[in-house]
Write an enzyme that holds these catalytic residues in place. Structure first.
Site, mmCIF file in Angstrom:
data_model
loop_
_atom_site.group_PDB
_atom_site.id
_atom_site.type_symbol
_atom_site.label_atom_id
_atom_site.label_comp_id
_atom_site.label_asym_id
_atom_site.label_seq_id
_atom_site.Cartn_x
_atom_site.Cartn_y
_atom_site.Cartn_z
ATOM 1 N N ASN A 230 -19.731 12.918 25.698
ATOM 2 C CA ASN A 230 -19.435 14.164 24.940
ATOM 3 C C ASN A 230 -17.543 14.867 25.517
ATOM 4 O O ASN A 230 -18.206 15.317 26.458
ATOM 5 C CB ASN A 230 -20.467 15.350 25.565
ATOM 6 C CG ASN A 230 -21.530 14.755 25.022
ATOM 7 O OD1 ASN A 230 -22.278 14.937 24.528
ATOM 8 N ND2 ASN A 230 -22.821 14.137 26.450
ATOM 9 N N GLU A 231 -16.654 13.571 24.634
ATOM 10 C CA GLU A 231 -15.618 13.561 24.704
ATOM 11 C C GLU A 231 -15.175 15.612 24.537
ATOM 12 O O GLU A 231 -15.821 16.342 24.022
ATOM 13 C CB GLU A 231 -15.198 12.707 24.073
ATOM 14 C CG GLU A 231 -15.240 11.524 25.376
ATOM 15 C CD GLU A 231 -15.225 11.447 25.955
ATOM 16 O OE1 GLU A 231 -13.879 12.042 25.980
ATOM 17 O OE2 GLU A 231 -13.912 10.288 26.618
ATOM 18 N N PRO A 232 -13.767 15.994 24.943
ATOM 19 C CA PRO A 232 -13.394 17.509 24.667
ATOM 20 C C PRO A 232 -13.683 17.707 23.074
ATOM 21 O O PRO A 232 -13.825 17.120 22.360
ATOM 22 C CB PRO A 232 -12.212 17.518 24.802
ATOM 23 C CG PRO A 232 -11.853 16.244 26.519
ATOM 24 C CD PRO A 232 -13.158 15.637 25.625
ATOM 25 N N SER B 208 -17.003 18.715 21.969
ATOM 26 C CA SER B 208 -18.668 18.200 21.640
ATOM 27 C C SER B 208 -18.959 19.687 21.492
ATOM 28 O O SER B 208 -18.702 20.681 22.216
ATOM 29 C CB SER B 208 -18.705 17.210 22.848
ATOM 30 O OG SER B 208 -18.949 16.213 23.248
ATOM 31 N N THR C 164 -10.379 8.167 28.722
ATOM 32 C CA THR C 164 -11.718 7.857 29.201
ATOM 33 C C THR C 164 -11.553 6.266 28.215
ATOM 34 O O THR C 164 -11.622 5.413 29.401
ATOM 35 C CB THR C 164 -12.561 8.006 28.176
ATOM 36 O OG1 THR C 164 -12.885 9.822 28.032
ATOM 37 C CG2 THR C 164 -13.602 7.390 28.496
#
Length: 640
Positions: free
Chosen positions: A162-164, A166, A181
């Site tokens: 869940n990246e920035p 999300s 990432t």
């Protein structure tokens, strides 16, 4: 400790954080929590439903669970697992697959029913992903939800993938991966270009439904993002901050990961401190000067009182005396004589005056760390007449482009033909090497011949750099420590022959000074491994060799990070001319110039990084009120 004091100490922290001395101790505590849930559920005749994570962080937890299974008969027959994520696209049998990871690190070692194992399927067609994700959620819900979800944290603040950006109510879905990432995964895939740009991940909303959530973090590399997750405002830019909204979450971290938290980094802001600790005083005063952008000698009593340091001013004041004391300590770290200044008073200098000529070994984990991280000091030691040796600990053959290797074979082939030398063997080598490279898979280990060629490329560059510094060939040592190639096949390797080889070199030189890389932020772990080998060798030698007690071990950084100002114990200033000489020494490493194979998340060339970091150190010293230099290389002394 009284609860009131604990609350005061942690008042910046917006969720519970338990700090252990090291990751092994912490991992055993997490494994016990998992084992207790499994046992409790077994007693009740129920299934334990666990959410599991991948990556380096949980490996020690899984190791302990395997031990509990084999030695204490912990059974996994009543366990159902759901993994957080999987790269997309990704075949389940690929080396980088989380299916392979989980089998390697846990499932194949315990008695879990494979039908109870659930991992996102990275081999699905795009049209099938939405249905799969919905079914994944429904399976978890049908089982009553997760009893426990364990998490790591990425440097973007991601949990799962869940990246920035999300959403806090997000479910299992296909996501795009952040560039940072992908950078962090580059080594596992043989370069960032091979890292998938997408992944299937369990959502934040799904994670939140777990009855217990444990987030783990180890090492200083995780310290900055951990501070944001624990002390920062809730933000989609740092998805882990959403965990502040849960009443069922606990962060379990080691001391290194916790080092940026206010209670550890600037404890005077939250509690009374032991101001008899002179290192703490030094850290606090330098912090205050930086925070206020004032020279140390201009700090006032109001500055101390208004920034949590009133107790220091009262106990150790007047503040001008404190300022003078710290200013002098910093001044005494500066030396143009890293090997010691002969016939001088050395009571206020970082190094001894005698012996005037010192035997020195500079250990370089990779073939360019010496000139990148301490090239100016290296040159200064040679210029000042010390008996300087350099030891390149690994071949560095991983970090050479395939087309560079082919270019060198082509050169040898063309030269042999021009001299009418039989080149049948070279032609065959070129043919097999080119065929291998044309079909090479991401992160596939090179053939032995290619490893040798790439190692020779780096060896030639290192010799050129060391000669430029001023060393004779008999003072240039190539250890080619076996762990470097051995660890490509397995992470569980013995370092005994590496230690023995290092012992032999040290016995030969009997140095007064050793310089070693203390930059453990190296993303591949080579720096830390190389340091531990040196340390193990010195500890063994200290039992039998008298010279060891007079040998000082200096640590350098610079390739990835720099020491904090308060930590620095020797700082070597460089003139503009010396900065240029250092740059030219770095330029000898042509294979690492322009675009190295594994640059990490810093896009700058290594020589630019080196100059920027040493320039920044000089600027900090100057801002604190000391002399202005072009650049400064920093060191700390290791205490045995």
């Amino acid at each position: 400790m009284p609860r009131l004091n604990l609350l005061e100490e942690t008042r910046f922290e917006k969720l519970p954080v338990t700090v252990y001395a090291d990751k092994l101790t912490a991992s055993k505590a997490v494994a016990k929590r998992i084992a207790d849930i499994i046992k409790t559920k077994t007693t009740k005749g129920e299934m334990a439903v666990l959410g599991l994570a991948t990556g380096v962080t949980p490996i020690a937890v899984y190791d302990e669970l395997i031990r509990l299974h084999k030695e204490e008969h912990l059974s996994f027959k009543n366990v159902i697992t759901f993994n957080l994520d999987e790269y997309y696209p990704m075949d389940a049998t690929a080396a980088q697959s989380y299916n392979v990871f989980m089998n390697q690190h846990l499932f194949s070692h315990v008695d879990i029913d494979q039908h109870n194992v659930h991992i996102p399927d990275g081999s699905l067609g795009l049209d099938d992903i939405a249905g799969f994700c919905l079914a994944y959620e429904q399976k978890i819900s049908a089982l009553g939800g997760l009893d426990l979800q364990i998490l790591g944290i990425g440097r973007t603040g991601h949990i799962g993938f869940n990246e920035p950006g999300s959403a806090p109510n997000s479910g299992t879905r296909l996501v795009s991966l952040d560039e940072l990432t992908r950078n962090d995964a580059a080594h596992d895939f043989g370069g960032k270009a091979n890292v998938p740009s997408k992944a299937i991940t369990m959502g934040i909303g799904t994670i939140f439904k777990a009855r217990e959530i444990i987030l783990m973090a180890w090492g200083t590399k995780k310290a900055p993002i951990l501070k944001k997750a624990v002390e920062g405002e809730i933000s989609a830019e740092v998805p882990a901050t959403y965990l502040q909204l849960s009443d069922h979450v606990e962060f379990i971290v080691d001391e290194a990961a916790a080092s940026d938290l206010t209670r550890f980094n600037t404890p005077w802001l939250v509690k009374d401190c032991n101001w008899n600790d002179q290192q703490l005083v030094k850290k606090a005063v330098i912090w205050l000067a930086k925070a206020l952008n004032k020279p140390i000698l201009k700090l006032t009593e109001d500055d101390y009182n208004n920034n949590g340091m009133a107790q220091l001013a009262t106990a150790n004041g007047p503040v001008y005396n404190i300022n003078i004391n710290i200013f002098n300590k910093l001044q005494h770290t500066i030396t143009g004589w890293p090997g010691g200044k002969p016939n001088a008073d050395d009571s206020q200098r970082p190094e001894r005056a005698e012996p005037a000529q010192k035997r020195v070994v500079v250990f370089s984990p990779h073939p360019d760390d010496d000139v990148i991280s301490m090239g100016g000091t290296f040159i200064r030691l040679a210029d000042q007449g010390h008996d300087v040796h350099v030891a390149y600990q690994t071949s560095g053959n991983t970090a050479v482009w395939d087309d560079d290797a082919l270019r060198y074979i082509e050169f040898a082939l063309d030269f042999s033909k021009s001299q009418d030398i039989d080149c049948t063997g070279l032609e065959e080598l070129y043919k097999t090497s080119r065929s291998f490279i044309d079909t090479k898979q991401p992160n596939q280990t090179d053939t032995a011949e290619l490893q040798t060629i790439k190692g020779l490329i780096r060896k030639g560059e290192a010799i050129a750099g060391a000669r430029f510094v001023g060393l004779n060939d008999d003072h240039i040592h190539f250890q080619n420590l076996p762990f470097y190639d051995r660890r490509k096949a397995s992470k569980n390797v013995s370092y005994e022959d590496d230690i023995e080889q290092t012992i032999q070199l040290l016995q030969k030189v009997k140095p007064h000074q050793i310089y070693a890389a203390g930059d453990f932020a190296d993303p591949h772990g080579t720096h830390e491994t190389c340091f531990n080998i040196i340390l193990a060798a010195l500890k063994r030698l200290s039992k039998t060799e008298a010279w060891v007690k007079d040998c000082w071990l200096w640590l350098y950084r610079g390739a990835w990070h720099e020491f904090e100002t308060y930590e620095i114990e020797m700082c070597v200033p460089l003139s503009p001319e010396e900065v240029e000489r250092k740059r030219l020494a770095i330029f000898k490493h042509q294979s690492q110039k322009d675009r190295p194979v594994f640059p990490g998340d810093d896009a700058r060339e290594f020589w630019v990084r080196a100059e920027d970091r040493t320039s920044e150190t000089a600027k900090i010293y100057n801002q604190l009120g000391l002399a202005e230099y072009e650049a400064m290389e920093a060191f700390i002394k290791w205490k045995f």
